[in-house]
Design a protein around this motif. Structure first.
Motif, short mmCIF file in Angstrom:
data_model
loop_
_atom_site.label_atom_id
_atom_site.label_comp_id
_atom_site.label_asym_id
_atom_site.label_seq_id
_atom_site.Cartn_x
_atom_site.Cartn_y
_atom_site.Cartn_z
N UNK A 146 65.30 56.03 42.19
CA UNK A 146 65.81 54.95 43.03
C UNK A 146 64.85 53.78 43.07
N UNK A 147 63.56 54.09 42.95
CA UNK A 147 62.56 53.02 43.06
C UNK A 147 62.42 52.26 41.74
N UNK A 148 62.32 52.99 40.64
CA UNK A 148 62.28 52.39 39.32
C UNK A 148 63.49 52.92 38.53
N UNK A 149 64.01 52.13 37.61
CA UNK A 149 65.14 52.62 36.80
C UNK A 149 64.67 53.57 35.71
N UNK A 150 64.24 54.76 36.11
CA UNK A 150 63.74 55.76 35.16
C UNK A 150 64.81 56.83 34.99
N UNK A 151 65.31 56.98 33.80
CA UNK A 151 66.31 58.00 33.51
C UNK A 151 65.67 59.14 32.73
N UNK A 152 65.67 60.33 33.30
CA UNK A 152 65.11 61.48 32.59
C UNK A 152 65.93 61.81 31.35
#
Length: 466
Positions: A5-11
């Motif tokens: 939610x804080x950074x657009x990091x997609x696992x």
């Protein structure tokens, strides 16, 4: 899909990227499978005959004094060898071959200049007990992780937990006491990266698992530190070069850590499945290459690649990792001074010309002194330290045991400093017999060294204690 939610990091995206990279590396390895006739003679651009060996080196490879070999490595990043960058390290095939050629099952091997512990990993896999000595706490920590097998199920469980924590990152989860204090920290790292690194380290320390697994994740953490700092990624000194225009963005530490654990866990699992039981590996903390606190005639084989004269400044090379792992908080000067090949010398020591008693070496040292007294003293001190090491290894080796040294030459103020020749002279004066010497051409460099300051050949010396 797990997305921060804080950074657009997609696992999912990170996993796909790592999977693509692993697949590409696997396909490359399949293409690079060594041919059945993996030993052949070639001619280089200077008309010199060179014996090229692709991949695994045959144990009974014929060797004549002065032979030149080109060893093509396929295993530099295999198993735990690839967990962390380390400058000027062995490629695994070389110590693997030398260990099998000059020792037998359950023998005891020592590497007095251990570095990243390539010798110890290969000794373990070849069922030899081993000891690795290094003054650097970072090196000892890395070495311990590289030789410690881990339970696959527990590692996979912790991986899932770590990945969940990464996508739940919030800066407010980091307290002031989570952030280490060390010299010039805020110059080395952007504010956002400091918070991310502190968060990752805190998550590792709070894992509900064994210390061995925590240490594995700490080495994964350490392996990204230089890349997310403002320092040049490939220089032997930790320096910021504005002309590189290096860009580090918020979330880079989180992303890179996720990529590294997804890349390194399969390597650790493969190593753990291959790791034999009941083979000891020891990394004593109270020794260095000049002070080996073992009884006379303890070891069957010594195998090492010592630093160069005018050496890589390993404490400075790994200073950011050392600070973040908590091995130091302030100046590294004391550690630097202990290093063989150190550049940390006082003006009082290099005011006068110092000679070794080795005729050929002293000629070169004198020429260097006329150009740069400080560099001349560094070269002199290096050889004196190596002489002390040779005496120590001679003492702790069993009769007929071998000391195999892989050593490079270099240039100091334009003068070729032929380390291998000087080491042979010192070794023979001590009582070693030179059994073989041959050259290994160097084709890749992790470290950036000015072209005029390096020579692309290592010399392999096989010394026997009589």
């Amino acid at each position: 899909m797990q997305v921060s939610d804080y950074y657009p990091i997609s696992l999912d995206e990170i996993e796909a990227k790592v999977l693509k990279k692993l697949k590409r590396n696997w396909m490359q390895k399949c293409e690079d499978v060594e041919p059945l006739d993996n030993v052949k003679e070639i001619t280089n651009d200077f008309g010199e005959k060179i014996i090229r060996v692709d991949g695994e080196i045959p144990v009974d490879l014929p060797i004549n004094n002065g032979d030149r070999f080109l060893f093509i490595s396929y295993d530099q990043s295999s198993l735990t060898h690839g967990l962390h960058k380390y400058p000027a390290k062995f490629f695994p095939e070389l110590p693997r071959w030398l260990i099998k050629r000059y020792s037998k099952d359950k023998d005891l091997v020592i590497d007095p200049f251990m570095g990243s512990a390539t010798t110890n990993v290969e000794a373990l896999l070849a069922r030899r007990h081993s000891v690795g000595i290094d003054i650097s706490p970072f090196s000892r920590f890395l070495a311990k992780v590289k030789v410690t097998p881990i339970n696959e199920q527990e590692l996979e469980r912790c991986k899932k937990g770590m990945l969940r924590l990464l996508v739940n990152y919030r800066p407010e989860k980091v307290a002031n006491e989570d952030i280490p204090t060390f010299p010039y920290r805020d110059n080395w790292f952007n504010k956002e990266i400091i918070l991310e690194l502190a968060y990752i380290k805190k998550c590792i320390e709070n894992l509900d698992t064994s210390e061995d697994i925590k240490d594995f994740f700490k080495i994964c953490f350490s392996s990204i530190i230089r890349s997310v700092s403002n320092a040049d990624d490939n220089c032997t000194r930790t320096v910021i070069r504005k002309k590189l225009k290096k860009t580090v963005n918020p979330s880079d530490a989180l992303r890179r850590f996720a990529e590294v654990i997804l890349t390194n866990i399969p390597k650790m699992i493969e190593f753990s499945n291959l790791c034999p039981k009941n083979i000891s590996v020891t990394f004593p903390e109270d020794m260095d290459a000049r002070n080996i606190k073992y009884e006379n005639e303890t070891f069957d084989l010594a195998l090492t690649s010592p630093p160069y004269a005018n050496a890589v400044d390993y404490p400075r090379m790994h200073q950011l990792e050392t600070y973040w792992l908590g091995f130091a908080k302030g100046s590294l000067a004391t550690l630097k001074k202990k290093q063989v090949g150190t550049e940390s010398v006082t003006a009082k020591k290099y005011k006068d010309l110092h000679l070794t008693g080795i005729k050929e070496a002293d000629k070169v040292i004198t020429r260097i002194y006329n150009k740069d007294p400080r560099r001349a003293y560094i070269a002199y001190k290096y050889l004196m330290d190596m002489e002390t090491n040779l005496k120590e290894i001679y003492r702790v080796l069993k009769s007929n045991g071998k000391y195999v040294i892989v050593v490079g030459n270099n240039k100091i103020r334009g003068e070729v400093f032929e380390n291998w020749k000087y080491i042979i002279s010192m070794a023979e004066n001590i009582g070693f017999v030179l059994e073989n010497y041959f050259a290994s051409e160097i084709i890749k460099h992790f470290i950036k060294v000015p072209r005029e300051e390096r020579i692309d050949t290592d010399w392999i010396l096989v010394l026997t204690k009589r």
